[in-house]
Write an enzyme that holds these catalytic residues in place. Structure first.
Site, PDB file in Angstrom:
ATOM      1  N   ASP A 139       0.815  -1.206   0.000  1.00  0.00           N
ATOM      2  CA  ASP A 139       0.000   0.000   0.000  1.00  0.00           C
ATOM      3  C   ASP A 139       0.856   1.267   0.000  1.00  0.00           C
ATOM      4  O   ASP A 139       2.014   1.258   0.437  1.00  0.00           O
ATOM      5  CB  ASP A 139      -0.917   0.024   1.227  1.00  0.00           C
ATOM      6  CG  ASP A 139      -1.911  -1.122   1.233  1.00  0.00           C
ATOM      7  OD1 ASP A 139      -2.220  -1.644   0.144  1.00  0.00           O
ATOM      8  OD2 ASP A 139      -2.374  -1.491   2.329  1.00  0.00           O
ATOM      9  N   LYS A 140       0.254   2.343  -0.429  1.00  0.00           N
ATOM     10  CA  LYS A 140       0.930   3.647  -0.487  1.00  0.00           C
ATOM     11  C   LYS A 140       1.579   3.999   0.852  1.00  0.00           C
ATOM     12  O   LYS A 140       2.736   4.408   0.896  1.00  0.00           O
ATOM     13  CB  LYS A 140      -0.080   4.729  -0.885  1.00  0.00           C
ATOM     14  CG  LYS A 140       0.458   6.154  -0.774  1.00  0.00           C
ATOM     15  CD  LYS A 140      -0.631   7.178  -1.033  1.00  0.00           C
ATOM     16  CE  LYS A 140      -0.111   8.593  -0.800  1.00  0.00           C
ATOM     17  NZ  LYS A 140      -1.166   9.613  -0.980  1.00  0.00           N
TER      18      LYS A 140
END
Length: 308
Positions: A139-140
């Site tokens: 994820d970011k």
């Protein structure tokens, strides 16, 4: 053009056509599906319908999916923290906040833009123009180790290892609450949250198997440091599973408490260990990346027990 067809299950009786189609594929956004419906690419029992059409059990829903138009992506000289590289594989320590590949709202500054500049075309083409070399994702706002394939041979090998669960992936995470037992396994399927398409959830319809093993490393006054090892790799898997057992990740803006009392932006989750068998040499490679500074600071805060 891809053709899809589904028979409506009784559990979807009364569901809107657009919402139903979105739930049939995790990769389709509701906005995109509504565009296809307006273009009369979707039908119910052979007749084109609007997105708000209510379905009945036994209806036959058909959809013609137009081919995706790949965006043009230009290399960007973004610094990378490379932990391993040879002619086949590259492993990067991704910082928190960096998006893996271009998408809605992220048309520059991604890992892919940086890889294109660094590798100068030496990336696997299996992921397409938008995801060259990308074998798996984090994820970011999750930091840590990510492997990249520099050619199709490496990509196929690494993807097969992921499928066979022979890739070692260990994450460090700080979670809310004190977990009483030292070890545990969360075996719960994950799919799109029916109430919010931007979130994932433990559900038993239109979901995929998901297994996370965790071990407690240290307990604090109101938090726990755990190591999580992935057996599967679903979207937001650790974040969803820890919330499911009542211990959401500290700082998680989606699955955690609305108010975050700790000085960390994004979930306290770090892909710390990555192990794989080299596609060409067969040698086992295991890499480890230290915590980012914000997680070190969080650890010191929790350790001091001075936080109220």
């Amino acid at each position: 053009m891809e053709y899809c067809e589904w028979t409506v299950n009784p559990s979807f009786e009364g569901e809107r056509l657009d919402k139903y189609i979105v739930q049939m594929n995790d990769e389709w956004s509701r906005a995109r599906v509504q565009e296809w419906i307006r273009a009369q690419l979707a039908s119910v029992n052979g007749q084109a319908r609007k997105g708000n059409h209510r379905l009945k059990a036994g209806d036959i829903v058909s959809l013609k999916v137009p081919p995706a138009v790949e965006p043009e992506i230009h290399p960007e000289p973004i610094p990378l923290d490379i932990r391993y590289e040879d002619q086949d594989v590259l492993v990067v320590n991704k910082p928190r906040g960096m998006v893996i590949h271009p998408g809605a709202g992220n048309y520059s500054g991604t890992l892919v833009h940086a890889l294109l500049a660094h590798c100068r075309g030496e990336l696997s083409g299996i992921g397409g123009v938008a995801r060259p070399g990308i074998v798996h994702r984090i994820d970011k706002d999750t930091s840590g180790l990510l492997m990249v394939a520099k050619n199709d041979l490496a990509h196929q090998s690494l993807a097969e290892q992921l499928k066979d669960h022979t890739i070692e992936r260990m994450y460090s995470a700080f979670v809310h609450g004190v977990i009483p037992h030292d070890h545990g396994t969360v075996d719960a399927p994950i799919g799109r949250d029916k109430k919010n398409r931007q979130r994932m959830a433990v559900i038993h319809q239109n979901s995929k198997p998901a297994v996370t093993h965790f071990s407690v490393r240290e307990r604090f006054r109101s938090a726990t440091l755990v190591e999580c090892r992935l057996e599967t790799g679903r979207t937001h898997q650790i974040r969803v599973h820890m919330k499911y057992i009542g211990h959401p990740l500290i700082g998680d803006p989606v699955y955690g408490p609305q108010k975050n009392p700790y000085a960390i932006e994004g979930q306290a989750l770090h892909a710390q260990v990555l192990g794989f068998t080299h596609p060409r040499t067969g040698k086992r490679i295991v890499l480890e990346a230290e915590w980012p500074e914000d997680m070190e600071k969080l650890y010191r805060t929790l350790k001091s027990k001075s936080f109220v």
